[in-house]
Design a protein around this motif. Structure first.
Motif, short mmCIF file in Angstrom:
data_model
loop_
_atom_site.label_atom_id
_atom_site.label_comp_id
_atom_site.label_asym_id
_atom_site.label_seq_id
_atom_site.Cartn_x
_atom_site.Cartn_y
_atom_site.Cartn_z
N VAL A 53 0.83 -1.21 0.00
CA VAL A 53 0.00 0.00 0.00
C VAL A 53 0.86 1.26 0.00
O VAL A 53 0.69 2.15 -0.83
N MET A 54 1.82 1.32 0.91
CA MET A 54 2.64 2.53 1.04
C MET A 54 3.88 2.42 0.15
O MET A 54 4.83 1.70 0.46
N MET A 55 3.84 3.15 -0.97
CA MET A 55 4.95 3.16 -1.93
C MET A 55 5.15 4.56 -2.45
O MET A 55 4.20 5.36 -2.49
N PRO A 56 6.36 4.91 -2.88
CA PRO A 56 6.59 6.21 -3.50
C PRO A 56 5.90 6.28 -4.86
O PRO A 56 5.46 5.27 -5.39
N SER A 57 5.85 7.45 -5.42
CA SER A 57 5.20 7.66 -6.71
C SER A 57 3.73 7.30 -6.58
O SER A 57 2.99 7.93 -5.85
#
Length: 226
Positions: A53-57
């Motif tokens: 769920v928590m990713m850059p971009s």
């Protein structure tokens, strides 16, 4: 062989997921974030997505929402460190099918993947039969008798979409969103050109036909149906 895309920005976790899935007999593709995942899906057919769920971009929630809005129906298993009920609600509301909290128990993950694939009725052979014609998603071919036609990826995906839902009308925009939705160079005419190419290549196959529905789009029907 079932193809699974693992989208995770942590390379160590991504490798662990891949290793366990491969040992279970799955074909695994990898991407480091949502944008990367969309590029992978432009080139490959996938049967299930596992996404952090928590990713850059582009994060997993945005990726899942965009895929559902574009008409992608494959199962999505979301993995995250967020564990509150509100976090899970956001995951399911975005279009996820299942939700696991880190640290991930690999045995449980494999059980959940198998259950999701079973519910989605994904056959390990990845074939679709229409009359005497067989579509093979691994080989990107359609065959009938001794005739085998290999298709480019987008032509195959377009044909597979139409034949997976016989007699259902798809607008050009629906087909554009699913097959070319993330290619900004595409234009509406693209669908018509690919349909024309399919009709030419499959002119000797008599089990079905691709029908133009004036003012709406296209549908596929088995021969003999009205």
């Amino acid at each position: 062989m079932v193809t699974i895309l693992v989208t995770e920005d942590d390379a160590h976790i991504r490798r662990l997921l891949r290793e366990h899935l491969v040992m279970e007999g799955y074909h695994v593709l990898e991407s480091k974030d949502g944008d990367d995942a969309l590029q992978v899906m432009e080139r490959h057919h996938i049967d299930l997505l596992i996404t952090d769920v928590m990713m850059p971009s582009m994060d997993g929630l945005e990726l899942t929402r965009d895929l559902r809005e574009a008409g992608y129906e494959f199962p999505i298993l979301m993995i995250t460190a967020l564990e509150t009920l509100d976090d899970k609600k956001r995951g399911f509301s975005s279009g996820g099918d299942d939700y696991m909290v880190k640290p991930v128990d690999m045995e449980e993950m494999l059980l959940r993947v198998a259950a999701l694939l079973r519910r989605a009725k994904i056959a390990s052979s990845n074939v679709l039969e229409i009359g005497n014609s067989v579509l093979n998603q691994e080989q990107l071919t359609i065959s009938t008798g001794d005739t085998v036609v290999e298709l480019p990826t987008k032509e195959f995906r377009l044909l597979h979409k139409l034949l997976s839902h016989p007699r259902k009308i798809f607008t050009r925009q629906q087909l554009m969103d699913e097959i070319w939705g993330y290619d900004v160079q595409s234009i509406d005419r693209t669908v018509d050109v690919h349909i024309k190419r399919l009709r030419e290549k499959l002119s000797e196959i008599k089990d079905f036909e691709i029908i133009t529905v004036r003012g709406l789009g296209y549908k596929a029907e088995k021969r003999g149906l009205s």
